[in-house]
Design a protein around this motif. Structure first.
Motif: not given
Length: 211
Positions: A194-204
């Motif tokens: 896992l390098d990075s994660t971006r969070l959004f309104e309804r999921g990732v």
């Protein structure tokens, strides 16, 4: 079907694209244009080669990702209806000459010798016991098995076998807990981390790279 032989379904805007689908295919969700945008960012510095989209649905995420590039796109989905719409949507976007669509099991649809500059995936991630909460969604498109990660693990395994050096997997999941669980379950076996994660309104959306 209309007189031209194309399916007549509902149409929605997905960024600059117009995507056609019907109730047998997961409705394109507006927030997922962010996965396409991230993919396009990565493609700017990715090695030469095509893009692979797993669990492609109507094809909107992959199509938008390559829309402003000259990359070839291979889309894989288990639903033949979704695959037919992907072909139709690729043609409508002016990308029909560089999009290939394959209908079938993920691992069987990607030959061992193929390599990709980027893999994008939107696997079903709803735990099987919770799918009843989403009666409007096709079961095939949302049922991720007991823990919601059965298909996601398969996507990581396919990506690990087919990514070029310096390439990435962008995979969409429901929450950061699922991302952490997926990272923990595949890190030791896939060679991806896992390098990075971006969070959004309804999921990732999570980015995995070669460890």
């Amino acid at each position: 079907m209309n007189h031209s032989g194309t399916a007549v379904g509902e149409q929605v805007a997905f960024g600059p694209l117009t995507i056609t689908f019907d109730e047998r295919v997961l409705r394109p969700r507006p927030w997922t244009t962010a996965q396409s945008a991230w993919a396009a960012e990565l493609l700017a510095g990715a090695p030469a080669g095509p893009v692979l989209e797993l669990c492609s649905g109507a094809g909107q995420i992959g199509l938008l990702a390559v829309h402003d590039s000259d990359r070839w796109l291979v889309c894989v989905d288990a639903n033949p209806v979704a695959c037919a719409y992907t072909l139709q949507n690729a043609a409508a976007a002016g990308l029909g000459d560089r999009v290939e669509v394959r209908n079938g099991d993920l691992s069987a649809m990607v030959p061992a010798d193929e390599r990709y500059a980027l893999v994008v995936a939107d696997p079903p991630w709803v735990p099987a016991s919770d799918t009843g909460r989403f009666p409007e969604d096709p079961l095939l498109a949302i049922d991720g098995g007991v823990d919601g990660l059965v298909v996601a693990v398969a996507c990581v395994e396919v990506a690990a076998a087919h990514l070029l050096p310096g390439a990435s997997l962008l995979i969409q999941l429901g929450n950061v807990e699922q991302v952490d669980a997926l990272a923990g379950s595949v890190a030791s076996t896939s060679g991806l981390s896992l390098d990075s994660t971006r969070l959004f309104e309804r999921g990732v959306v999570a980015r995995f790279v070669r460890g």
